[in-house]
Design a protein around this motif. Structure first.
Motif, mmCIF file in Angstrom:
data_model
loop_
_atom_site.group_PDB
_atom_site.id
_atom_site.type_symbol
_atom_site.label_atom_id
_atom_site.label_comp_id
_atom_site.label_asym_id
_atom_site.label_seq_id
_atom_site.Cartn_x
_atom_site.Cartn_y
_atom_site.Cartn_z
ATOM 1 N N ALA A 275 -6.072 -10.740 -9.245
ATOM 2 C CA ALA A 275 -5.037 -9.715 -9.370
ATOM 3 C C ALA A 275 -5.651 -8.383 -8.962
ATOM 4 O O ALA A 275 -6.545 -7.866 -9.629
ATOM 5 C CB ALA A 275 -4.517 -9.652 -10.801
ATOM 6 N N ARG A 276 -5.169 -7.831 -7.856
ATOM 7 C CA ARG A 276 -5.788 -6.641 -7.285
ATOM 8 C C ARG A 276 -5.574 -5.406 -8.151
ATOM 9 O O ARG A 276 -4.477 -5.109 -8.584
ATOM 10 C CB ARG A 276 -5.247 -6.400 -5.875
ATOM 11 N N ARG A 277 -6.684 -4.703 -8.384
ATOM 12 C CA ARG A 277 -6.701 -3.466 -9.145
ATOM 13 C C ARG A 277 -7.098 -2.354 -8.176
ATOM 14 O O ARG A 277 -8.252 -2.259 -7.761
ATOM 15 C CB ARG A 277 -7.699 -3.613 -10.285
ATOM 16 N N VAL B 251 -8.431 0.700 -6.370
ATOM 17 C CA VAL B 251 -9.436 1.709 -6.695
ATOM 18 C C VAL B 251 -9.036 3.081 -6.171
ATOM 19 O O VAL B 251 -9.594 4.094 -6.580
ATOM 20 C CB VAL B 251 -10.819 1.317 -6.155
ATOM 21 N N ARG C 261 3.101 -2.111 -2.301
ATOM 22 C CA ARG C 261 3.057 -2.296 -3.750
ATOM 23 C C ARG C 261 4.419 -2.726 -4.286
ATOM 24 O O ARG C 261 4.520 -3.619 -5.135
ATOM 25 C CB ARG C 261 2.579 -1.005 -4.439
ATOM 26 N N ARG D 176 1.119 -10.720 -11.994
ATOM 27 C CA ARG D 176 1.575 -9.409 -11.527
ATOM 28 C C ARG D 176 1.226 -9.165 -10.062
ATOM 29 O O ARG D 176 1.698 -8.205 -9.468
ATOM 30 C CB ARG D 176 0.969 -8.297 -12.380
ATOM 31 N N ASP D 177 0.389 -10.027 -9.487
ATOM 32 C CA ASP D 177 -0.044 -9.808 -8.115
ATOM 33 C C ASP D 177 -0.244 -11.149 -7.427
ATOM 34 O O ASP D 177 -0.708 -12.114 -8.047
ATOM 35 C CB ASP D 177 -1.340 -8.992 -8.099
ATOM 36 N N ASP E 18 -8.650 -9.920 -12.908
ATOM 37 C CA ASP E 18 -8.587 -8.641 -12.215
ATOM 38 C C ASP E 18 -9.760 -8.488 -11.245
ATOM 39 O O ASP E 18 -10.913 -8.787 -11.604
ATOM 40 C CB ASP E 18 -8.611 -7.483 -13.208
ATOM 41 N N ASP F 2 -11.254 -5.703 -8.004
ATOM 42 C CA ASP F 2 -11.081 -4.408 -7.359
ATOM 43 C C ASP F 2 -10.488 -4.580 -5.967
ATOM 44 O O ASP F 2 -10.825 -5.532 -5.252
ATOM 45 C CB ASP F 2 -12.425 -3.676 -7.247
ATOM 46 N N TYR F 3 -9.615 -3.650 -5.605
ATOM 47 C CA TYR F 3 -9.024 -3.664 -4.266
ATOM 48 C C TYR F 3 -9.383 -2.350 -3.587
ATOM 49 O O TYR F 3 -8.946 -1.282 -4.002
ATOM 50 C CB TYR F 3 -7.508 -3.834 -4.350
#
Length: 233
Positions: free
Chosen positions: A124-126, A128, A138, A157-158, A201, A203-204
């Motif tokens: 799930a991309r978070r 940055v 998004r 969620r992603d 999660d 990082d994106y």
């Protein structure tokens, strides 16, 4: 000297028998590959799947010791499928080769599968920074997640491009999409098969270079179209 040192580091990482093969669909990612391959954790073998690069990506990947296979059929799903066929490790992960995702987070992604608590893990991309993904993408991703929840009951969620599973059962899902709907089809088929699907999660980061899938309004529309078609089946 720097290039030789990087090659030696990569060689040392790849000498071990791979615990997990990492499929990296690739189309003109020459700028990103050194960073991606240089951050691959020990025990994770990168398989760079070239999908028609003309910028020297193949030569860079081979020069850094990665396994390189070629997917003659164009399309994200086609590249992923070719990588799965080339993989040999029990565990397999898929992630983009554009430096938007950090390979050093692969152990955390794979851990639920390795530990037996999940059959499919989705990263799930978070974000940055806001530059990591446009607001239109998004919104589109949130809508796809909503449709997926309605279709499968999963509350992801992603629907990002980073995921992990056991290779042979993943192949047995018999995924058919060879374009941008492949990630969604992976989750839908897994849910239909009763798999335990979870998210971790990750990082994106801002990608290096222009996206070949969603880097233009037309490309973004095609990606949403392909994903919508999978959910409508």
């Amino acid at each position: 000297m720097i290039a030789r040192s990087l090659r030696q580091t990569v060689d040392q990482m790849f000498e071990q028998a791979p615990d997990c093969d990492v499929v990296l669909p690739c189309l003109d990612e020459a700028d990103a590959l050194p960073w991606v391959l240089g951050r691959m954790p020990p025990g994770f073998r990168p398989i760079v799947v070239d999908n028609g690069s003309t910028d020297g990506s193949v030569e860079i990947a081979e020069g850094l010791g990665a396994t390189v296979v070629r997917a003659t059929q164009r399309g994200y799903g086609a590249a992923c499928h070719a990588g799965l066929l080339a993989a040999t490790a029990r565990l397999v992960a898929v992630m983009d080769a554009d430096a938007s995702l950090d390979p050093r987070q692969l152990p955390e992604l794979v851990a639920p599968v390795r530990g037996g608590s999940a059959d499919l893990v989705v990263g799930a991309r978070r974000l940055v920074s806001r530059r990591s993904q446009s607001w239109t993408l998004r919104l589109a991703n949130a809508e796809m997640a909503r449709r997926l929840r309605r279709r499968t009951g999963l509350t992801l969620r992603d629907l990002g491009p980073m995921r992990a599973a056991v290779r042979l059962p993943l192949l047995a899902l018999d995924l058919q999409d060879r374009r941008s709907g492949y990630p969604v089809e992976t989750v839908v088929r897994a849910a239909d098969a009763g798999w335990r699907v979870t998210a971790v999660d990750v990082d994106y980061l801002p990608r290096r270079g222009r996206s070949k899938v969603t880097g233009t309004p037309l490309g973004a529309w095609r990606a949403v179209r392909d994903m919508s078609a999978v959910l409508a089946r």
